[in-house]
Scaffold this motif. Structure first.
Motif, PDB file in Angstrom:
ATOM      1  N   ALA A  68       5.452  -2.920 -31.020  1.00  0.00           N
ATOM      2  CA  ALA A  68       4.589  -2.072 -30.196  1.00  0.00           C
ATOM      3  C   ALA A  68       3.171  -2.608 -30.297  1.00  0.00           C
ATOM      4  O   ALA A  68       2.600  -2.667 -31.392  1.00  0.00           O
ATOM      5  N   GLY A  80       1.505   1.823 -19.632  1.00  0.00           N
ATOM      6  CA  GLY A  80       2.555   1.210 -20.417  1.00  0.00           C
ATOM      7  C   GLY A  80       3.325   0.157 -19.641  1.00  0.00           C
ATOM      8  O   GLY A  80       3.747   0.388 -18.510  1.00  0.00           O
ATOM      9  N   TYR A  82       6.238  -3.340 -20.665  1.00  0.00           N
ATOM     10  CA  TYR A  82       7.153  -3.725 -21.746  1.00  0.00           C
ATOM     11  C   TYR A  82       7.802  -5.061 -21.452  1.00  0.00           C
ATOM     12  O   TYR A  82       7.763  -5.573 -20.331  1.00  0.00           O
ATOM     13  N   GLU A  84      11.580  -7.181 -22.250  1.00  0.00           N
ATOM     14  CA  GLU A  84      12.939  -7.315 -22.776  1.00  0.00           C
ATOM     15  C   GLU A  84      13.190  -8.798 -22.976  1.00  0.00           C
ATOM     16  O   GLU A  84      12.621  -9.634 -22.269  1.00  0.00           O
ATOM     17  N   PHE A 145       2.073  -2.058 -24.858  1.00  0.00           N
ATOM     18  CA  PHE A 145       3.127  -3.015 -24.488  1.00  0.00           C
ATOM     19  C   PHE A 145       4.178  -3.009 -25.585  1.00  0.00           C
ATOM     20  O   PHE A 145       3.886  -3.337 -26.737  1.00  0.00           O
ATOM     21  N   THR A 146       5.391  -2.608 -25.233  1.00  0.00           N
ATOM     22  CA  THR A 146       6.458  -2.544 -26.228  1.00  0.00           C
ATOM     23  C   THR A 146       7.465  -3.666 -26.032  1.00  0.00           C
ATOM     24  O   THR A 146       7.748  -4.082 -24.904  1.00  0.00           O
ATOM     25  N   GLU A 148      11.276  -4.561 -26.334  1.00  0.00           N
ATOM     26  CA  GLU A 148      12.495  -3.749 -26.250  1.00  0.00           C
ATOM     27  C   GLU A 148      13.743  -4.613 -26.438  1.00  0.00           C
ATOM     28  O   GLU A 148      14.235  -5.230 -25.498  1.00  0.00           O
ATOM     29  N   LYS A 157      15.135   1.621 -26.190  1.00  0.00           N
ATOM     30  CA  LYS A 157      14.254   2.600 -25.533  1.00  0.00           C
ATOM     31  C   LYS A 157      14.588   4.043 -25.900  1.00  0.00           C
ATOM     32  O   LYS A 157      13.661   4.852 -26.068  1.00  0.00           O
ATOM     33  N   HIS A 160      12.782   4.260 -29.309  1.00  0.00           N
ATOM     34  CA  HIS A 160      11.333   4.303 -29.134  1.00  0.00           C
ATOM     35  C   HIS A 160      10.897   5.647 -28.550  1.00  0.00           C
ATOM     36  O   HIS A 160       9.879   6.226 -28.960  1.00  0.00           O
ATOM     37  N   TYR A 166       6.210   6.312 -26.260  1.00  0.00           N
ATOM     38  CA  TYR A 166       5.804   6.408 -24.852  1.00  0.00           C
ATOM     39  C   TYR A 166       4.956   7.646 -24.586  1.00  0.00           C
ATOM     40  O   TYR A 166       4.526   7.860 -23.448  1.00  0.00           O
ATOM     41  N   SER A 174       8.053  -0.323 -14.513  1.00  0.00           N
ATOM     42  CA  SER A 174       9.311  -0.932 -14.945  1.00  0.00           C
ATOM     43  C   SER A 174       9.790  -1.903 -13.876  1.00  0.00           C
ATOM     44  O   SER A 174      10.063  -1.512 -12.742  1.00  0.00           O
ATOM     45  N   TYR A 404      15.586   1.853 -19.023  1.00  0.00           N
ATOM     46  CA  TYR A 404      14.225   2.263 -18.689  1.00  0.00           C
ATOM     47  C   TYR A 404      14.158   3.771 -18.457  1.00  0.00           C
ATOM     48  O   TYR A 404      13.085   4.390 -18.533  1.00  0.00           O
TER      49      TYR A 404
END
Length: 523
Positions: A68, A80, A82, A84, A145-146, A148, A157, A160, A166, A174, A404
């Motif tokens: 994170a 936010g 993210y 993957e 920014f995560t 995942e 997710k 998290h 979040y 997304s 998501y």
């Protein structure tokens, strides 16, 4: 709506860093790490984010390959994004125009199919462009920014979300690469992805001597003595009974699936001892949570029966419990305006020549335009939604699968798709999987998608940060749909009540005296 100075700055920044971004995408593609074991990929993201001024929590929410990151330019709205980066076992393909695995590996190793390699680097490129624009134009706010892992099993997710990563965001964006028409170069409206449950049934035969007679008689020394069938038999009973009952678990309508994977093979022995441990994983993709609960009831019953018959006990371990998606039409409209401003990806003649070589190696006569026309076209979300719903029951509110959706219950979220390179074919022809995977790794063919997605994320993200009216409309709709926001009357709380399932024998790369290898040996 004309671009703001910040938006123009971000788009120029993305163009100026195209070479570096291409190298990023190739790096993650070549790692090809699979669910819960994305060590090199996560380390690369953490290192890159810290080098660009972000504070980063490694191993967020107890997941070793999650992270994170956060950066703030002062008090203001929050956005936010993210990444993957998990790949899929059994899809090891080189970034080449012919079928071959990456160097030193077998086809059984991990490889990017969707490809998440481009998904994550598009998000990172947008993040850094937004940060640069915020600094240049003194835009206040916070970027989160995560990282995942394990999206292919909808793994991180839900965890998290349950741990609050979040919470407090004004909006989330997304993106996913896409080729399945009509969801190509467009944004989702009402029909979002559905729920998903995944669990591992572990069969353990730790008292095989107690399966036969129950009067306390000792077991003879002969190897032919009665003893429990063991964990392998339990697993096969579970596998076959659940497959046989699959068609009765749910009605034949709507998009749903039940799939399984055997994780741990029987233990090899030199004697006639029964296998002591066997594990099977199930993944349920359903429009609703209630449907998933129906299937779980059948699987639980099958597992108990299989364990009893084979002299085992059974444990159920959760991999994921993921909620269906919550729409936000206001934010979707904002992103659609951005997609129209940025435009669809475009492939140049060099990319087309590469695609023709792939066609030739698949036995297809190379075409002047080898890519699907739709890859370079936008489709209005209303039209895409109407096409998507043609095959769904009117009462079905969700379709297909992606995690998501767990983010969408914590902040207004828009989900959009940008086309990945997809080949045309003769009527009825289906390209082999390697062809699609290769095009997802060759820079000339995948970079246009990554660049376009990064621009959409950056442009829309800055619109959210700069425009209070955009944020207010998205929040008002979020509050209405949840009955008052997070914790509201119709808000759906996280389903995650389990620890990250990182302890299982997930497929991974291993280091041996032979070098780095996949858990299924290359030779």
């Amino acid at each position: 709506m004309a671009d703001t100075g910040a938006q123009a700055h971000a788009l120029a920044q993305i163009d100026a860093t195209s070479s570096a971004r291409s190298a990023w995408t190739s790096t993650i593609f070549d790692f090809g790490e699979t669910a819960w074991r994305e060590y090199r990929s996560a380390e690369w993201y953490v290192r890159t984010l810290r080098a660009n001024g972000f504070s980063v929590e490694e191993g967020s929410a107890g997941m070793p390959t999650a992270f994170a990151a956060e950066w703030s330019n002062g008090s203001g709205p929050s956005l936010g994004l993210y990444a993957e980066y998990d790949a899929v076992p059994g899809n090891c393909q080189a970034a080449a125009v012919e079928k071959r695995p990456r160097e030193g590996l077998s086809v059984h190793a991990g490889g990017h199919t969707d490809p998440h390699s481009g998904l994550g680097t598009a998000g990172l490129a947008a993040l850094l462009a937004i940060k640069s624009a915020m600094e240049q134009h003194d835009i206040k706010g916070t970027l989160r920014f995560t990282g995942e892992p394990a999206e292919k099993v909808r793994g991180s997710k839900p965890i998290h979300a349950a741990k609050g990563y979040y919470d407090g965001l004004d909006a989330m964006l997304s993106f996913h690469p896409f080729y399945m028409l009509p969801m190509c170069n467009t944004v989702r409206l009402e029909t979002h992805c559905g729920a998903a449950y995944s669990m591992i049934y572990r069969f353990i035969c730790d008292e095989p001597e107690g399966w036969g007679r129950s009067d306390g008689a000792p077991i003879p020394q002969a190897h032919s003595a009665v003893r429990a069938p063991g964990a392998n038999d339990a697993l096969m009973l579970m596998y076959m009974s659940s497959k046989g009952l699959r068609e009765s678990m749910l009605p034949h309508m709507g998009g749903w699936s039940v799939s399984e994977a055997i994780l741990t093979a029987g233990q090899a022995t030199a004697d006639n001892l029964p296998a002591g441990l066997a594990e099977i994983q199930y993944m349920l993709r359903m429009p609703t949570i209630d449907m998933a609960e129906q299937v779980i009831a059948v699987l639980d019953r099958n597992a108990e029966a299989a364990a009893t018959m084979s002299g085992c006990r059974v444990e159920r371990h959760w991999v994921c419990k993921s909620r269906p998606g919550l729409p936000n039409l206001a934010l979707a409209g904002t992103v659609w305006e951005t997609i129209q401003a940025v435009g669809a990806p475009r492939w140049d003649e060099q990319a087309r020549e590469i695609a023709r070589a792939v066609q030739k190696n698949c036995g297809v006569e190379p075409m002047q335009n080898p890519f699907l026309d739709e890859c370079e076209q936008l489709i209005d979300p209303q039209e895409a939604e109407a096409i998507l719903r043609r095959d769904l029951a009117p009462s079905q509110t969700h379709s297909t699968s992606d995690d998501y959706t767990d983010m969408s219950w914590h902040a207004p979220l828009a989900r959009f798709y940008i086309a990945r390179p997809t080949l045309k074919g003769p009527n009825g022809f289906r390209y082999p999987a390697w062809a699609m995977n290769a095009l997802g790794g060759i820079p000339e063919t995948i970079d246009p998608m990554v660049t376009t997605a990064a621009k959409v994320l950056a442009h829309a993200g800055l619109r959210i940060l700069e425009d209070p009216a955009t944020r207010a409309a998205a929040k008002a709709e979020f509050d209405t749909r949840t009955g008052g926001g997070v914790g509201g009357d119709t808000w759906l709380a996280p389903l995650c009540d389990y620890d990250p399932p990182i302890q299982f024998r997930w497929p991974e790369y291993v280091e041996t005296p032979r070098g780095r290898d996949w858990w299924i040996p290359s030779l």
